[in-house]
Design a protein around this motif. Structure first.
Motif, PDB file in Angstrom:
ATOM      1  N   VAL A 143       7.676   0.359   0.107  1.00  0.00           N
ATOM      2  CA  VAL A 143       7.130  -0.956  -0.492  1.00  0.00           C
ATOM      3  C   VAL A 143       6.032  -1.379   0.649  1.00  0.00           C
ATOM      4  CG1 VAL A 143       7.321  -3.624  -0.880  1.00  0.00           C
ATOM      5  CG2 VAL A 143       8.855  -1.981  -1.638  1.00  0.00           C
ATOM      6  N   GLY A 144       4.997  -1.520   0.287  1.00  0.00           N
ATOM      7  CA  GLY A 144       3.758  -1.856   1.217  1.00  0.00           C
ATOM      8  C   GLY A 144       2.633  -0.576   1.214  1.00  0.00           C
ATOM      9  N   LYS A 145       3.248   0.567   1.017  1.00  0.00           N
ATOM     10  CA  LYS A 145       2.261   1.779   1.114  1.00  0.00           C
ATOM     11  C   LYS A 145       1.632   2.045  -0.029  1.00  0.00           C
ATOM     12  CE  LYS A 145       4.696   4.555   4.612  1.00  0.00           C
ATOM     13  NZ  LYS A 145       5.069   5.929   4.800  1.00  0.00           N
ATOM     14  N   ASN A 146       0.345   2.528  -0.026  1.00  0.00           N
ATOM     15  CA  ASN A 146      -0.390   2.835  -1.353  1.00  0.00           C
ATOM     16  C   ASN A 146       0.059   4.160  -1.892  1.00  0.00           C
ATOM     17  OD1 ASN A 146      -2.140   5.147  -0.637  1.00  0.00           O
ATOM     18  ND2 ASN A 146      -3.047   3.833   0.830  1.00  0.00           N
ATOM     19  N   LEU A 147      -0.307   4.046  -3.382  1.00  0.00           N
ATOM     20  CA  LEU A 147       0.259   5.329  -4.023  1.00  0.00           C
ATOM     21  C   LEU A 147      -0.392   6.493  -3.653  1.00  0.00           C
ATOM     22  CD1 LEU A 147       0.513   3.486  -7.603  1.00  0.00           C
ATOM     23  CD2 LEU A 147       2.048   4.340  -6.114  1.00  0.00           C
ATOM     24  N   LEU A 148      -1.615   6.613  -3.279  1.00  0.00           N
ATOM     25  CA  LEU A 148      -2.091   7.803  -2.526  1.00  0.00           C
ATOM     26  C   LEU A 148      -1.147   8.496  -1.465  1.00  0.00           C
ATOM     27  CD1 LEU A 148      -4.343   9.994  -2.434  1.00  0.00           C
ATOM     28  CD2 LEU A 148      -5.609   8.384  -1.056  1.00  0.00           C
ATOM     29  N   ASP A 149      -1.059   7.526  -0.378  1.00  0.00           N
ATOM     30  CA  ASP A 149      -0.266   8.148   0.807  1.00  0.00           C
ATOM     31  C   ASP A 149       1.438   8.551   0.406  1.00  0.00           C
ATOM     32  OD1 ASP A 149      -2.156   7.423   2.420  1.00  0.00           O
ATOM     33  OD2 ASP A 149      -1.521   5.514   2.881  1.00  0.00           O
ATOM     34  N   ALA A 151      -9.760  12.823  -1.740  1.00  0.00           N
ATOM     35  CA  ALA A 151     -10.847  13.382  -0.948  1.00  0.00           C
ATOM     36  C   ALA A 151     -11.266  12.517  -0.001  1.00  0.00           C
ATOM     37  CB  ALA A 151     -12.026  14.013  -1.801  1.00  0.00           C
ATOM     38  N   CYS A 152     -11.648  11.328  -0.178  1.00  0.00           N
ATOM     39  CA  CYS A 152     -12.121  10.455   1.034  1.00  0.00           C
ATOM     40  C   CYS A 152     -11.128   9.995   1.723  1.00  0.00           C
ATOM     41  CB  CYS A 152     -12.952   9.493   0.092  1.00  0.00           C
ATOM     42  SG  CYS A 152     -11.816   8.156  -0.756  1.00  0.00           S
ATOM     43  N   GLY A 153     -10.058  10.125   1.761  1.00  0.00           N
ATOM     44  CA  GLY A 153      -8.696   9.698   2.488  1.00  0.00           C
ATOM     45  C   GLY A 153      -8.376   8.110   2.256  1.00  0.00           C
ATOM     46  N   GLY A 154      -8.629   7.800   1.199  1.00  0.00           N
ATOM     47  CA  GLY A 154      -8.396   6.564   0.891  1.00  0.00           C
ATOM     48  C   GLY A 154      -9.560   5.358   1.074  1.00  0.00           C
ATOM     49  N   GLU A 155     -10.540   5.810   1.508  1.00  0.00           N
ATOM     50  CA  GLU A 155     -11.546   4.938   1.880  1.00  0.00           C
ATOM     51  C   GLU A 155     -12.717   4.511   0.751  1.00  0.00           C
ATOM     52  OE1 GLU A 155     -11.946   3.938   5.140  1.00  0.00           O
ATOM     53  OE2 GLU A 155     -10.381   5.279   5.390  1.00  0.00           O
ATOM     54  N   LEU A 156     -12.222   4.556  -0.556  1.00  0.00           N
ATOM     55  CA  LEU A 156     -12.917   3.953  -1.735  1.00  0.00           C
ATOM     56  C   LEU A 156     -14.285   4.478  -1.753  1.00  0.00           C
ATOM     57  CD1 LEU A 156     -12.093   2.298  -3.879  1.00  0.00           C
ATOM     58  CD2 LEU A 156     -12.958   0.224  -2.747  1.00  0.00           C
ATOM     59  N   ALA A 157     -14.077   6.036  -1.588  1.00  0.00           N
ATOM     60  CA  ALA A 157     -15.715   6.493  -1.700  1.00  0.00           C
ATOM     61  C   ALA A 157     -15.346   7.790  -2.609  1.00  0.00           C
ATOM     62  CB  ALA A 157     -15.926   7.114  -0.420  1.00  0.00           C
ATOM     63  N   CYS A 158     -14.442   8.026  -3.594  1.00  0.00           N
ATOM     64  CA  CYS A 158     -14.415   8.865  -4.461  1.00  0.00           C
ATOM     65  C   CYS A 158     -13.383   8.379  -5.505  1.00  0.00           C
ATOM     66  CB  CYS A 158     -14.085  10.098  -4.049  1.00  0.00           C
ATOM     67  SG  CYS A 158     -12.140  10.460  -3.668  1.00  0.00           S
ATOM     68  N   ALA A 159     -13.108   9.379  -6.424  1.00  0.00           N
ATOM     69  CA  ALA A 159     -12.231   8.898  -7.871  1.00  0.00           C
ATOM     70  C   ALA A 159     -10.930   9.855  -7.879  1.00  0.00           C
ATOM     71  CB  ALA A 159     -13.027   8.880  -9.053  1.00  0.00           C
ATOM     72  N   ARG A 218      -6.554   3.144 -12.458  1.00  0.00           N
ATOM     73  CA  ARG A 218      -6.653   2.497 -11.170  1.00  0.00           C
ATOM     74  C   ARG A 218      -6.905   3.707 -10.205  1.00  0.00           C
ATOM     75  NH1 ARG A 218      -5.999  -2.955 -10.399  1.00  0.00           N
ATOM     76  NH2 ARG A 218      -6.767  -2.566  -8.272  1.00  0.00           N
ATOM     77  N   LEU A 219      -7.390   3.359  -8.888  1.00  0.00           N
ATOM     78  CA  LEU A 219      -7.398   4.189  -7.766  1.00  0.00           C
ATOM     79  C   LEU A 219      -6.292   4.311  -7.120  1.00  0.00           C
ATOM     80  CD1 LEU A 219     -11.057   4.271  -6.617  1.00  0.00           C
ATOM     81  CD2 LEU A 219      -9.883   5.801  -8.262  1.00  0.00           C
ATOM     82  N   GLY A 220      -5.280   5.220  -6.715  1.00  0.00           N
ATOM     83  CA  GLY A 220      -3.971   5.271  -6.099  1.00  0.00           C
ATOM     84  C   GLY A 220      -4.270   4.646  -4.809  1.00  0.00           C
ATOM     85  N   CYS A 221      -5.276   4.861  -4.007  1.00  0.00           N
ATOM     86  CA  CYS A 221      -5.568   4.252  -2.646  1.00  0.00           C
ATOM     87  C   CYS A 221      -5.708   2.979  -2.538  1.00  0.00           C
ATOM     88  CB  CYS A 221      -6.714   5.183  -2.153  1.00  0.00           C
ATOM     89  SG  CYS A 221      -8.441   4.589  -2.691  1.00  0.00           S
ATOM     90  N   ARG A 276       5.005  -2.590  -4.507  1.00  0.00           N
ATOM     91  CA  ARG A 276       5.667  -3.974  -4.386  1.00  0.00           C
ATOM     92  C   ARG A 276       7.175  -3.604  -5.105  1.00  0.00           C
ATOM     93  NH1 ARG A 276       1.257  -5.760  -8.350  1.00  0.00           N
ATOM     94  NH2 ARG A 276       2.884  -5.720  -9.913  1.00  0.00           N
ATOM     95  N   GLU A 277       7.934  -4.616  -4.692  1.00  0.00           N
ATOM     96  CA  GLU A 277       9.461  -4.432  -5.023  1.00  0.00           C
ATOM     97  C   GLU A 277       9.442  -4.435  -6.691  1.00  0.00           C
ATOM     98  OE1 GLU A 277      12.403  -6.782  -3.159  1.00  0.00           O
ATOM     99  OE2 GLU A 277      11.191  -6.708  -1.445  1.00  0.00           O
ATOM    100  N   ASP A 278       8.797  -5.215  -7.493  1.00  0.00           N
ATOM    101  CA  ASP A 278       8.739  -5.382  -8.794  1.00  0.00           C
ATOM    102  C   ASP A 278       8.324  -3.931  -9.498  1.00  0.00           C
ATOM    103  OD1 ASP A 278       5.952  -5.646  -8.091  1.00  0.00           O
ATOM    104  OD2 ASP A 278       5.751  -6.680 -10.127  1.00  0.00           O
ATOM    105  N   MET A 279       7.904  -2.922  -8.676  1.00  0.00           N
ATOM    106  CA  MET A 279       7.428  -1.704  -9.328  1.00  0.00           C
ATOM    107  C   MET A 279       8.657  -0.711  -9.400  1.00  0.00           C
ATOM    108  SD  MET A 279       3.699  -1.264  -7.528  1.00  0.00           S
ATOM    109  CE  MET A 279       2.133  -2.145  -8.066  1.00  0.00           C
TER     110      MET A 279
END
Length: 156
Positions: free
Chosen positions: A71-77, A89-97, A133-136, A141-144
């Protein structure tokens, strides 16, 4: 009084901590152990008592990979930690899809609103859907618990 310190030699961390007098803390090549640990740029596991939920990644082939997501981590990581092929590719910096995921409608409706930047990046994604959506940008959350996300075919 004494403080624990670790020695640095030519940029390498020596794994042995030593006790040195507090008045010697200004010596060159010494830094507090806690600062090295706190500033490290990687980790292999979360806190011992971290709350986790079950998330299923559905690969383009249809194969499902069920993982425990902190919980708290993003789906990309989480995907990277579990050897799931989600590029990022952008390391989670919101610069790619390249971490594009497709959510089930019920879960998508509970996600936070997209920022304009994420929407712009999603315009570049393959197999864009109304529940993309973007995984990064999505933190677990707990409800997921029990959530399924599909990794679209990137065309290659």
């Amino acid at each position: 009084m004494f403080a624990r310190h670790c020695s640095l030699r030519r940029g390498l961390l020596l794994l042995q901590c030593v006790r040195i007098p507090l008045n010697a803390m200004s010596r060159k090549n010494t830094v507090p152990c806690t600062s090295i640990v706190e500033k490290r740029g990687f980790h292999s596991s979360g806190p011992l008592n971290a709350k986790t939920v079950t998330v299923t990644y559905i690969e383009p082939s249809g194969d499902e990979k069920v993982v425990q997501a902190e919980v708290g981590k993003n789906l990309l990581d989480i995907a990277h930690e579990n050897d799931i092929e989600l590029e990022g590719a952008c390391g989670g910096e919101l610069a790619c899809a390249t971490c594009h995921l497709i959510f089930e409608k019920e879960m998508y409706d509970t996600l936070p609103e997209k920022e304009d930047e994420e929407d712009d990046m999603l315009d570049l994604a393959f197999e864009l859907t109304d529940t993309s959506r973007l995984g990064c940008q999505i933190c677990v959350r707990e409800d997921m618990d029990g959530m399924k996300v599909r990794i679209p075919d990137d065309g290659f």
